[in-house]
Every structure is written in structure tokens, then in C-alpha cells.
Design a protein around this motif. Structure first.
Motif, PDB file in Angstrom:
ATOM      1  N   TYR A 120      16.038   4.859 -19.548  1.00 47.07           N
ATOM      2  CA  TYR A 120      16.804   5.759 -18.678  1.00 47.07           C
ATOM      3  C   TYR A 120      16.742   5.293 -17.227  1.00 47.07           C
ATOM      4  CZ  TYR A 120      17.883   9.875 -15.884  1.00 47.07           C
ATOM      5  OH  TYR A 120      18.403  10.722 -14.930  1.00 47.07           O
ATOM      6  N   LEU A 121      15.553   4.920 -16.772  1.00 50.88           N
ATOM      7  CA  LEU A 121      15.393   4.486 -15.387  1.00 50.88           C
ATOM      8  C   LEU A 121      16.039   3.119 -15.136  1.00 50.88           C
ATOM      9  CD1 LEU A 121      11.765   5.755 -14.757  1.00 50.88           C
ATOM     10  CD2 LEU A 121      13.799   6.477 -13.518  1.00 50.88           C
ATOM     11  N   GLU A 122      16.067   2.270 -16.147  1.00 46.55           N
ATOM     12  CA  GLU A 122      16.764   0.992 -16.017  1.00 46.55           C
ATOM     13  C   GLU A 122      18.260   1.220 -15.785  1.00 46.55           C
ATOM     14  OE1 GLU A 122      15.976  -1.577 -19.324  1.00 46.55           O
ATOM     15  OE2 GLU A 122      13.813  -1.518 -19.012  1.00 46.55           O
ATOM     16  N   LEU A 123      18.809   2.181 -16.515  1.00 48.84           N
ATOM     17  CA  LEU A 123      20.227   2.526 -16.338  1.00 48.84           C
ATOM     18  C   LEU A 123      20.484   3.086 -14.939  1.00 48.84           C
ATOM     19  CD1 LEU A 123      21.006   4.169 -19.798  1.00 48.84           C
ATOM     20  CD2 LEU A 123      21.855   1.984 -18.963  1.00 48.84           C
ATOM     21  N   GLU A 124      19.594   3.952 -14.495  1.00 46.37           N
ATOM     22  CA  GLU A 124      19.759   4.536 -13.162  1.00 46.37           C
ATOM     23  C   GLU A 124      19.592   3.473 -12.073  1.00 46.37           C
ATOM     24  OE1 GLU A 124      20.174   8.628 -12.590  1.00 46.37           O
ATOM     25  OE2 GLU A 124      21.389   7.172 -13.671  1.00 46.37           O
ATOM     26  N   LYS A 125      18.685   2.546 -12.284  1.00 41.21           N
ATOM     27  CA  LYS A 125      18.465   1.471 -11.312  1.00 41.21           C
ATOM     28  C   LYS A 125      19.728   0.612 -11.161  1.00 41.21           C
ATOM     29  CE  LYS A 125      15.301  -2.382 -10.268  1.00 41.21           C
ATOM     30  NZ  LYS A 125      14.742  -1.894  -9.005  1.00 41.21           N
ATOM     31  N   LEU A 126      20.385   0.340 -12.286  1.00 40.32           N
ATOM     32  CA  LEU A 126      21.639  -0.411 -12.243  1.00 40.32           C
ATOM     33  C   LEU A 126      22.711   0.373 -11.504  1.00 40.32           C
ATOM     34  CD1 LEU A 126      21.719  -1.848 -15.876  1.00 40.32           C
ATOM     35  CD2 LEU A 126      21.597  -3.190 -13.772  1.00 40.32           C
ATOM     36  N   ARG A 127      22.742   1.682 -11.733  1.00 41.80           N
ATOM     37  CA  ARG A 127      23.741   2.520 -11.059  1.00 41.80           C
ATOM     38  C   ARG A 127      23.530   2.534  -9.549  1.00 41.80           C
ATOM     39  NH1 ARG A 127      24.847   8.028  -9.673  1.00 41.80           N
ATOM     40  NH2 ARG A 127      22.719   8.678 -10.129  1.00 41.80           N
ATOM     41  N   PHE A 128      22.273   2.523  -9.137  1.00 51.72           N
ATOM     42  CA  PHE A 128      21.949   2.503  -7.715  1.00 51.72           C
ATOM     43  C   PHE A 128      21.970   1.089  -7.141  1.00 51.72           C
ATOM     44  CE2 PHE A 128      19.936   6.675  -8.601  1.00 51.72           C
ATOM     45  CZ  PHE A 128      20.483   7.394  -7.544  1.00 51.72           C
ATOM     46  N   GLU A 129      22.436   0.119  -7.965  1.00 47.17           N
ATOM     47  CA  GLU A 129      22.532  -1.277  -7.542  1.00 47.17           C
ATOM     48  C   GLU A 129      21.193  -1.792  -7.023  1.00 47.17           C
ATOM     49  OE1 GLU A 129      25.781  -1.331  -4.788  1.00 47.17           O
ATOM     50  OE2 GLU A 129      27.286  -1.272  -6.370  1.00 47.17           O
ATOM     51  N   ASP A 130      20.160  -1.534  -7.812  1.00 46.85           N
ATOM     52  CA  ASP A 130      18.797  -1.996  -7.551  1.00 46.85           C
ATOM     53  C   ASP A 130      18.146  -1.349  -6.328  1.00 46.85           C
ATOM     54  OD1 ASP A 130      18.620  -3.611  -9.771  1.00 46.85           O
ATOM     55  OD2 ASP A 130      19.410  -5.369  -8.745  1.00 46.85           O
ATOM     56  N   LYS A 131      18.745  -0.272  -5.812  1.00 53.15           N
ATOM     57  CA  LYS A 131      18.145   0.428  -4.675  1.00 53.15           C
ATOM     58  C   LYS A 131      17.296   1.604  -5.150  1.00 53.15           C
ATOM     59  CE  LYS A 131      21.800  -0.924  -1.464  1.00 53.15           C
ATOM     60  NZ  LYS A 131      22.922  -0.469  -0.610  1.00 53.15           N
ATOM     61  N   ALA A 142      14.201  14.495 -10.298  1.00 53.28           N
ATOM     62  CA  ALA A 142      13.707  13.745  -9.136  1.00 53.28           C
ATOM     63  C   ALA A 142      14.793  12.835  -8.586  1.00 53.28           C
ATOM     64  CB  ALA A 142      12.478  12.927  -9.523  1.00 53.28           C
ATOM     65  N   ILE A 143      15.583  12.242  -9.493  1.00 53.32           N
ATOM     66  CA  ILE A 143      16.635  11.322  -9.066  1.00 53.32           C
ATOM     67  C   ILE A 143      17.861  12.072  -8.560  1.00 53.32           C
ATOM     68  CG2 ILE A 143      18.254   9.554  -9.874  1.00 53.32           C
ATOM     69  CD1 ILE A 143      16.040   8.641 -11.820  1.00 53.32           C
ATOM     70  N   LYS A 144      18.321  13.037  -9.328  1.00 51.60           N
ATOM     71  CA  LYS A 144      19.567  13.737  -8.999  1.00 51.60           C
ATOM     72  C   LYS A 144      19.458  14.595  -7.742  1.00 51.60           C
ATOM     73  CE  LYS A 144      21.562  12.368 -12.871  1.00 51.60           C
ATOM     74  NZ  LYS A 144      22.664  11.398 -12.895  1.00 51.60           N
ATOM     75  N   HIS A 145      18.297  15.208  -7.531  1.00 53.33           N
ATOM     76  CA  HIS A 145      18.170  16.162  -6.424  1.00 53.33           C
ATOM     77  C   HIS A 145      17.263  15.675  -5.289  1.00 53.33           C
ATOM     78  CE1 HIS A 145      20.309  19.037  -8.856  1.00 53.33           C
ATOM     79  NE2 HIS A 145      19.429  18.884  -9.828  1.00 53.33           N
ATOM     80  N   GLY A 146      16.467  14.651  -5.549  1.00 45.93           N
ATOM     81  CA  GLY A 146      15.578  14.169  -4.504  1.00 45.93           C
ATOM     82  C   GLY A 146      15.960  12.814  -3.943  1.00 45.93           C
ATOM     83  N   LEU A 147      16.149  11.837  -4.839  1.00 46.19           N
ATOM     84  CA  LEU A 147      16.388  10.467  -4.405  1.00 46.19           C
ATOM     85  C   LEU A 147      17.858  10.146  -4.148  1.00 46.19           C
ATOM     86  CD1 LEU A 147      13.934   8.659  -6.852  1.00 46.19           C
ATOM     87  CD2 LEU A 147      13.538   9.277  -4.468  1.00 46.19           C
ATOM     88  N   LEU A 148      18.759  10.861  -4.781  1.00 45.95           N
ATOM     89  CA  LEU A 148      20.188  10.572  -4.649  1.00 45.95           C
ATOM     90  C   LEU A 148      20.649  10.655  -3.204  1.00 45.95           C
ATOM     91  CD1 LEU A 148      22.856  10.007  -6.190  1.00 45.95           C
ATOM     92  CD2 LEU A 148      23.193  12.486  -6.299  1.00 45.95           C
ATOM     93  N   HIS A 149      20.024  11.542  -2.422  1.00 49.58           N
ATOM     94  CA  HIS A 149      20.466  11.772  -1.042  1.00 49.58           C
ATOM     95  C   HIS A 149      19.812  10.822  -0.040  1.00 49.58           C
ATOM     96  CE1 HIS A 149      22.432  15.391  -2.486  1.00 49.58           C
ATOM     97  NE2 HIS A 149      21.300  15.762  -3.048  1.00 49.58           N
ATOM     98  N   LYS A 150      18.947   9.930  -0.523  1.00 53.96           N
ATOM     99  CA  LYS A 150      18.324   8.956   0.366  1.00 53.96           C
ATOM    100  C   LYS A 150      19.171   7.683   0.423  1.00 53.96           C
ATOM    101  CE  LYS A 150      14.099   8.320   1.116  1.00 53.96           C
ATOM    102  NZ  LYS A 150      12.687   7.905   1.105  1.00 53.96           N
ATOM    103  N   GLU A 204       6.123  11.563  -9.505  1.00 45.08           N
ATOM    104  CA  GLU A 204       6.118  11.647  -8.042  1.00 45.08           C
ATOM    105  C   GLU A 204       7.287  10.860  -7.458  1.00 45.08           C
ATOM    106  OE1 GLU A 204       3.078  10.847  -4.249  1.00 45.08           O
ATOM    107  OE2 GLU A 204       2.437  10.470  -6.319  1.00 45.08           O
ATOM    108  N   ASP A 205       8.046  11.504  -6.564  1.00 43.60           N
ATOM    109  CA  ASP A 205       9.150  10.814  -5.900  1.00 43.60           C
ATOM    110  C   ASP A 205       8.999  10.921  -4.390  1.00 43.60           C
ATOM    111  OD1 ASP A 205      10.955  13.021  -4.648  1.00 43.60           O
ATOM    112  OD2 ASP A 205      10.708  13.761  -6.690  1.00 43.60           O
ATOM    113  N   ASN A 206       9.721  10.083  -3.676  1.00 43.64           N
ATOM    114  CA  ASN A 206       9.701  10.119  -2.210  1.00 43.64           C
ATOM    115  C   ASN A 206      11.053  10.598  -1.682  1.00 43.64           C
ATOM    116  OD1 ASN A 206      11.229   7.876  -2.836  1.00 43.64           O
ATOM    117  ND2 ASN A 206      10.431   6.619  -1.170  1.00 43.64           N
ATOM    118  N   GLY A 207      11.616  11.573  -2.391  1.00 47.70           N
ATOM    119  CA  GLY A 207      12.931  12.104  -2.037  1.00 47.70           C
ATOM    120  C   GLY A 207      12.908  13.072  -0.866  1.00 47.70           C
ATOM    121  N   ILE A 208      13.994  13.823  -0.750  1.00 49.19           N
ATOM    122  CA  ILE A 208      14.172  14.718   0.397  1.00 49.19           C
ATOM    123  C   ILE A 208      13.443  16.050   0.230  1.00 49.19           C
ATOM    124  CG2 ILE A 208      16.386  13.672   0.989  1.00 49.19           C
ATOM    125  CD1 ILE A 208      17.738  16.125  -0.292  1.00 49.19           C
ATOM    126  N   GLY A 209      12.912  16.310  -0.965  1.00 48.54           N
ATOM    127  CA  GLY A 209      12.184  17.555  -1.186  1.00 48.54           C
ATOM    128  C   GLY A 209      13.082  18.680  -1.677  1.00 48.54           C
TER     129      GLY A 209
END
Length: 240
Positions: free
Chosen positions: A94-105, A135-143, A165-170
């Protein structure tokens, strides 16, 4: 007559308990059947956007990973428990797919304690994924950059502890953005998982505990979110 009355009462109580257990199983099956298509729908949307904006070679890689993930999810959906090995495998895909979607970011990391045997540790299937998705949809997506999620597993006396644990916007900032966009959407899979946890805990001697921590820096600014799951050791319920 008294013994007959007691026996009749006991039979009625047993029937009532069986009906409650059947109802709980039915509700769990219903929730799982809803969660799996939802999970696949999100992944298909990712694939669609990736195909439209990237080359055929990367699209082929993406589809290959997605097909592998789909097979794994369909297999897991028919089971009451899965090994931690399979759960981690599905999370990595799942995270590999998301990583590709974020273009390795997007960076992700798995930490598994050496004393924890993932092949012999059983947990309910897809119990962790909704919180990773959140964590990805609501925290990291906005970074804009430096998106990171770390998933840790370690052994304790009564079960396994999972930390996401994520380093998103909270959570607070995420809720504010939803209000600005006039969106009241809440992750379906997270809501379904909460209901699922409630039902699972009713039939367990030890409950699955959930803890959510909002991370802050020294200035009180949000620096991400930590989700901690305490999952008691389960036996393999798929054997007949």
C-alpha cells in the motif's frame, strides 16, 4: 420441576448468547466487506491519476503492485486472523503505491523488534491499514515535502504494540482545512475500524486498545500524530 425450570432458563440464556455472537460475526463480516472495496477504490483512483500523468513503464509497475495487493487483500478478507507477516506485506505494498503517487516525495519505514516473531503472531486482518491511510490522507497530503510515516512493532507481555507515527500537519490543522473547504468527510475506513474494534473487544478477554497522541514542538505547533494500537495475542482462528 425446579431442575427443569433451571435447565430451560439455561437453554434460553445459551440461545440468547449464541444469537448475540452470530449477530456480532454478521456485523464484522459486513464491515469487512465494506472496507475492502473502499480500500480498493482509493487505490484505483491513485492508479488512474498516475496513468494519466506518467509513462507506460511506471504505470505497468504500478499496476503490477496493485494486482499483488488486490490478491493479498482478497485472501485476507476471508480470514478471521492473519499473521503479522501478511499484514506488514500488505502495508508495504500500500505504501509503495502511495509513494509512487507522491512521486517519491513520501518516505516510510518499518521497525520490527527482533524478539517479535511475525510468522506466529496473529492479528485481525486490515486492522492497521486504516490508520496508515489516515496519516497520509489527512496529515501528510497537505505537506509540500519531507513526508514521512514510521510504523513500529514491538512485543510486550500480553500482545503486540503497533505505533504509526507521521510528521504531518496534525489533527487540529486537518480539521481546520476541512472546515475551510466545507468538507465534512471523515475516513470511512477509520469509522468502520472503530466499530469493528468495539465488536471485536466484546468477544475478547483482553481488549484491543487505541491511543492517539498529537505531537507538538516547543512552541506548541503541531508536528504530526502518533497512533498506538495494543493488540493482544490471538490464536489462528482460520484452522478447522
Amino acid at each position: 420441576r425446579r431442575i427443569k425450570e433451571i435447565n430451560t432458563k439455561n437453554e434460553l440464556e445459551a440461545q440468547k448468547l449464541q444469537l448475540e455472537q452470530d449477530l456480532q460475526k454478521s456485523m464484522l463480516a459486513s464491515i469487512k466487506s465494506q472496507m475492502n472495496p473502499h480500500f480498493l477504490f482509493n487505490a484505483l483512483n491513485t492508479i488512474q491519476s498516475y496513468i494519466y500523468t506518467n509513462d507506460k513503464e511506471n504505470a505497468s509497475i504500478y499496476l503490477g503492485k496493485f494486482s499483488e495487493l488486490t490478491r493479498l487483500i482478497l485472501d485476507m478478507s476471508n480470514k478471521d486472523t492473519v499473521t503479522l507477516t501478511d499484514e506488514i506485506k500488505s502495508l508495504k505494498l500500500y505504501l509503495e503505491l502511495e509513494k509512487l503517487r507522491f512521486e517519491d516525495k513520501l518516505n516510510y519505514q518499518f521497525n520490527v523488534s527482533i524478539e517479535l516473531s511475525t510468522d506466529t503472531t496473529y492479528i485481525p486482518p486490515m486492522i492497521i491499514q486504516p490508520y496508515v491511510e489516515n496519516a497520509i490522507k489527512h496529515g501528510l497530503l497537505h505537506k509540500k515535502k519531507e513526508r514521512e510515516v514510521v510504523i513500529s512493532f514491538h512485543k510486550e507481555t500480553t500482545g503486540v504494540v503497533v505505533k504509526i507515527e507521521d510528521n504531518g500537519i496534525g489533527r487540529k490543522k486537518s480539521e481546520e482545512l476541512k472546515k475551510v473547504k466545507k468538507s465534512r468527510h471523515l475516513s470511512f475506513s477509520t469509522n468502520a475500524n472503530e466499530k469493528r474494534l468495539d465488536i471485536l473487544n466484546k468477544g475478547m478477554s483482553q481488549s484491543i486498545a487505541l491511543e492517539i497522541i498529537d505531537k507538538e514542538n516547543e512552541y506548541g505547533e503541531a508536528t504530526g500524530t502518533i497512533v498506538i494500537l495494543h493488540i493482544p495475542y490471538l490464536t489462528n482462528k482460520n484452522t478447522k
